[in-house]
Design a protein around this motif. Structure first.
Motif, PDB file in Angstrom:
ATOM      1  N   GLU A 109       1.102  -1.016   0.486  1.00 43.00           N
ATOM      2  CA  GLU A 109      -0.072   0.316  -0.276  1.00 43.00           C
ATOM      3  C   GLU A 109       0.435   1.047   0.645  1.00 43.00           C
ATOM      4  O   GLU A 109       0.615   2.365  -0.638  1.00 43.00           O
ATOM      5  N   ALA A 110       1.770   1.054   0.962  1.00 48.34           N
ATOM      6  CA  ALA A 110       2.591   2.432   1.125  1.00 48.34           C
ATOM      7  C   ALA A 110       3.168   2.802  -0.590  1.00 48.34           C
ATOM      8  O   ALA A 110       3.834   3.651  -0.735  1.00 48.34           O
ATOM      9  N   VAL A 111       3.653   1.631  -1.104  1.00 50.48           N
ATOM     10  CA  VAL A 111       4.367   1.554  -2.868  1.00 50.48           C
ATOM     11  C   VAL A 111       2.727   2.771  -3.710  1.00 50.48           C
ATOM     12  O   VAL A 111       3.442   3.402  -3.718  1.00 50.48           O
ATOM     13  N   ALA A 112       1.711   2.195  -3.606  1.00 50.56           N
ATOM     14  CA  ALA A 112       1.127   2.208  -4.074  1.00 50.56           C
ATOM     15  C   ALA A 112       0.834   3.904  -4.122  1.00 50.56           C
ATOM     16  O   ALA A 112       0.886   4.852  -4.657  1.00 50.56           O
ATOM     17  N   LYS A 113       1.480   4.623  -2.615  1.00 52.25           N
ATOM     18  CA  LYS A 113       0.769   5.679  -1.981  1.00 52.25           C
ATOM     19  C   LYS A 113       1.375   6.618  -2.318  1.00 52.25           C
ATOM     20  O   LYS A 113       1.454   8.266  -3.020  1.00 52.25           O
ATOM     21  N   ASP A 114       2.863   6.024  -2.749  1.00 55.50           N
ATOM     22  CA  ASP A 114       4.471   6.565  -2.647  1.00 55.50           C
ATOM     23  C   ASP A 114       3.839   7.186  -4.659  1.00 55.50           C
ATOM     24  O   ASP A 114       5.073   8.086  -4.919  1.00 55.50           O
ATOM     25  N   ASN A 115       3.443   6.801  -4.945  1.00 55.61           N
ATOM     26  CA  ASN A 115       3.046   6.697  -6.693  1.00 55.61           C
ATOM     27  C   ASN A 115       2.091   7.567  -7.014  1.00 55.61           C
ATOM     28  O   ASN A 115       0.842   7.783  -8.090  1.00 55.61           O
ATOM     29  N   GLY A 116       1.413   8.620  -6.218  1.00 57.53           N
ATOM     30  CA  GLY A 116       0.279   8.745  -6.479  1.00 57.53           C
ATOM     31  C   GLY A 116      -0.586   8.645  -6.141  1.00 57.53           C
ATOM     32  O   GLY A 116      -1.911   8.676  -6.685  1.00 57.53           O
ATOM     33  N   ILE A 117      -1.056   7.027  -5.972  1.00 54.89           N
ATOM     34  CA  ILE A 117      -2.222   5.933  -5.706  1.00 54.89           C
ATOM     35  C   ILE A 117      -2.903   6.032  -4.432  1.00 54.89           C
ATOM     36  O   ILE A 117      -2.408   4.745  -3.583  1.00 54.89           O
ATOM     37  N   ASP A 118      -3.802   7.086  -4.214  1.00 51.17           N
ATOM     38  CA  ASP A 118      -4.174   7.296  -2.338  1.00 51.17           C
ATOM     39  C   ASP A 118      -5.187   6.610  -2.743  1.00 51.17           C
ATOM     40  O   ASP A 118      -5.938   7.790  -1.223  1.00 51.17           O
ATOM     41  N   SER A 119      -6.485   6.800  -3.154  1.00 53.42           N
ATOM     42  CA  SER A 119      -8.132   6.102  -2.505  1.00 53.42           C
ATOM     43  C   SER A 119      -8.286   5.199  -2.866  1.00 53.42           C
ATOM     44  O   SER A 119      -7.817   4.837  -4.048  1.00 53.42           O
ATOM     45  N   GLY A 120      -9.603   4.716  -2.368  1.00 56.72           N
ATOM     46  CA  GLY A 120     -10.307   3.654  -2.309  1.00 56.72           C
ATOM     47  C   GLY A 120      -8.717   2.053  -1.902  1.00 56.72           C
ATOM     48  O   GLY A 120      -8.015   2.310  -1.193  1.00 56.72           O
ATOM     49  N   LYS A 124      -8.212  -2.444  -5.358  1.00 53.53           N
ATOM     50  CA  LYS A 124      -8.682  -0.698  -6.563  1.00 53.53           C
ATOM     51  C   LYS A 124      -6.666  -0.315  -6.499  1.00 53.53           C
ATOM     52  O   LYS A 124      -6.238   0.206  -7.597  1.00 53.53           O
ATOM     53  N   LYS A 125      -6.475  -0.292  -5.536  1.00 44.78           N
ATOM     54  CA  LYS A 125      -4.930   0.176  -5.644  1.00 44.78           C
ATOM     55  C   LYS A 125      -4.015  -0.295  -6.249  1.00 44.78           C
ATOM     56  O   LYS A 125      -2.632   0.326  -7.277  1.00 44.78           O
ATOM     57  N   ILE A 126      -3.800  -1.703  -6.582  1.00 48.43           N
ATOM     58  CA  ILE A 126      -2.991  -2.833  -6.887  1.00 48.43           C
ATOM     59  C   ILE A 126      -3.330  -3.079  -8.212  1.00 48.43           C
ATOM     60  O   ILE A 126      -2.482  -2.584  -9.065  1.00 48.43           O
ATOM     61  N   ASP A 127      -4.131  -2.646  -8.988  1.00 49.18           N
ATOM     62  CA  ASP A 127      -4.781  -2.506 -10.198  1.00 49.18           C
ATOM     63  C   ASP A 127      -4.899  -1.109 -10.737  1.00 49.18           C
ATOM     64  O   ASP A 127      -4.241  -1.093 -12.235  1.00 49.18           O
ATOM     65  N   ARG A 179      11.861  -4.312  -5.843  1.00 52.59           N
ATOM     66  CA  ARG A 179      13.016  -4.374  -7.374  1.00 52.59           C
ATOM     67  C   ARG A 179      12.554  -3.732  -8.685  1.00 52.59           C
ATOM     68  O   ARG A 179      12.807  -3.106  -9.141  1.00 52.59           O
ATOM     69  N   GLU A 180      10.744  -4.101  -8.677  1.00 54.47           N
ATOM     70  CA  GLU A 180      10.422  -3.739  -9.708  1.00 54.47           C
ATOM     71  C   GLU A 180       9.876  -2.020 -10.108  1.00 54.47           C
ATOM     72  O   GLU A 180      10.415  -1.215 -10.925  1.00 54.47           O
ATOM     73  N   VAL A 181       9.314  -1.168  -9.463  1.00 55.41           N
ATOM     74  CA  VAL A 181       8.855  -0.351  -9.260  1.00 55.41           C
ATOM     75  C   VAL A 181      10.035   0.212  -8.263  1.00 55.41           C
ATOM     76  O   VAL A 181      10.078   1.463  -9.845  1.00 55.41           O
ATOM     77  N   TYR A 182      10.919  -0.060  -7.678  1.00 55.27           N
ATOM     78  CA  TYR A 182      12.246   1.663  -7.798  1.00 55.27           C
ATOM     79  C   TYR A 182      13.283   0.893  -8.264  1.00 55.27           C
ATOM     80  O   TYR A 182      14.543   1.496  -8.666  1.00 55.27           O
ATOM     81  N   GLN A 183      14.310  -0.459  -7.449  1.00 52.97           N
ATOM     82  CA  GLN A 183      15.515  -0.546  -8.081  1.00 52.97           C
ATOM     83  C   GLN A 183      16.206  -1.040  -9.156  1.00 52.97           C
ATOM     84  O   GLN A 183      17.446  -0.451  -9.777  1.00 52.97           O
ATOM     85  N   ALA A 184      14.998  -1.530  -9.414  1.00 54.90           N
ATOM     86  CA  ALA A 184      15.879  -1.878 -10.852  1.00 54.90           C
ATOM     87  C   ALA A 184      15.338  -0.560 -12.161  1.00 54.90           C
ATOM     88  O   ALA A 184      16.314  -0.767 -13.181  1.00 54.90           O
ATOM     89  N   PRO A 185      14.440  -0.375 -12.421  1.00 58.50           N
ATOM     90  CA  PRO A 185      14.614   1.268 -13.133  1.00 58.50           C
ATOM     91  C   PRO A 185      15.718   2.084 -12.741  1.00 58.50           C
ATOM     92  O   PRO A 185      16.303   2.439 -13.571  1.00 58.50           O
ATOM     93  N   ALA A 186      15.928   2.063 -11.258  1.00 62.95           N
ATOM     94  CA  ALA A 186      16.823   3.349 -10.902  1.00 62.95           C
ATOM     95  C   ALA A 186      18.764   2.457 -11.594  1.00 62.95           C
ATOM     96  O   ALA A 186      19.953   3.582 -11.563  1.00 62.95           O
ATOM     97  N   GLU A 187      18.627   0.802 -11.343  1.00 62.57           N
ATOM     98  CA  GLU A 187      19.792   0.786 -11.833  1.00 62.57           C
ATOM     99  C   GLU A 187      19.829   0.459 -13.172  1.00 62.57           C
ATOM    100  O   GLU A 187      21.352   1.034 -13.908  1.00 62.57           O
ATOM    101  N   LEU A 188      18.907   0.530 -14.345  1.00 61.14           N
ATOM    102  CA  LEU A 188      18.711   0.445 -15.686  1.00 61.14           C
ATOM    103  C   LEU A 188      19.475   2.130 -16.190  1.00 61.14           C
ATOM    104  O   LEU A 188      20.296   2.538 -17.174  1.00 61.14           O
ATOM    105  N   GLN A 189      18.967   3.459 -15.270  1.00 65.46           N
ATOM    106  CA  GLN A 189      19.527   4.844 -15.120  1.00 65.46           C
ATOM    107  C   GLN A 189      20.487   5.062 -15.267  1.00 65.46           C
ATOM    108  O   GLN A 189      20.864   5.440 -15.976  1.00 65.46           O
ATOM    109  N   ARG A 190      21.329   3.999 -14.087  1.00 59.38           N
ATOM    110  CA  ARG A 190      22.497   4.293 -14.049  1.00 59.38           C
ATOM    111  C   ARG A 190      23.080   3.648 -15.156  1.00 59.38           C
ATOM    112  O   ARG A 190      24.561   4.719 -15.743  1.00 59.38           O
TER     113      ARG A 190
END
Length: 201
Positions: A109-120, A124-127, A179-190
């Protein structure tokens, strides 16, 4: 860990078994711990240090005091998400399986809220995370599985027991989502930044 000194013994469960404990010194940091086991019969000469050293060389202790509490590091994950994720691993390291699963559910749930999905609802947040391409279809199924495991407990229903395998599985897939939401994108960007730097060098 190397055992030092004689053992201390006590009866367990009205004499049906025994508890045997020994002080141990860490070979690396030289700190002290107590290791022990529940046994049906005691070894001979528990008062001799050399006997106990040989005994523990052939048998690992079943438990340690104080218990080893271990969290987890999550590079590239925001601190307010990383901290509860690490705490979930601390819970499982002391066999607090329900707490580990509940914390993992909260992390999703914290991952969803950190990405602007904070209602429902969390469902619903996962979807919505999937709809915004934050997570793949597989990660969406993973997140729903974690949600399902934690739902009953989140609403005060503790009649269905969970075990170490359940908690370990939930945390494995919690880590996958981080890893999918945060770590892999950051590693790819580097990696992309390094590639771009090579082009301009």
């Amino acid at each position: 860990m190397t055992s030092i000194g004689p053992a201390v013994t006590a009866e367990y469960a009205s004499g049906a078994a025994h508890i045997i404990e020994n002080p141990f010194r860490c070979d690396n940091c030289h700190g002290l711990n107590i290791g022990g086991a529940r046994v049906l019969s005691l070894p001979m000469n528990t008062g001799r240090e050399d006997t106990m050293a040989a005994y523990w060389h052939s048998q690992e202790p079943d438990f340690w005091h104080p218990q080893f509490v271990q969290g987890q590091d999550y590079p590239d994950v925001p601190e307010h998400v990383e901290r509860p994720a690490s705490e979930a691993h601390m819970c499982i390291s002391v066999s607090a399986h329900m707490s580990a699963i509940l914390m993992a559910r909260s992390v999703i749930e914290a991952v969803a809220k950190d990405n602007g999905i904070d209602s429902g609802s969390l469902f619903k947040k996962i979807d919505e995370m999937h709809g915004k391409d934050l997570i793949t279809e597989f990660a969406k199924k993973t997140a729903h599985t974690i949600r399902t495991f934690g739902n009953d407990m989140a609403h005060g229903d503790f009649t269905v027991e969970v075990d170490a395998a359940d908690a370990k599985g939930v945390l494995t897939f919690m880590d996958y989502i981080l890893r999918e939401v945060y770590q892999a994108p950051a590693e790819l960007q580097r990696l992309q930044d390094a590639a771009d730097a090579r082009k301009t060098a």
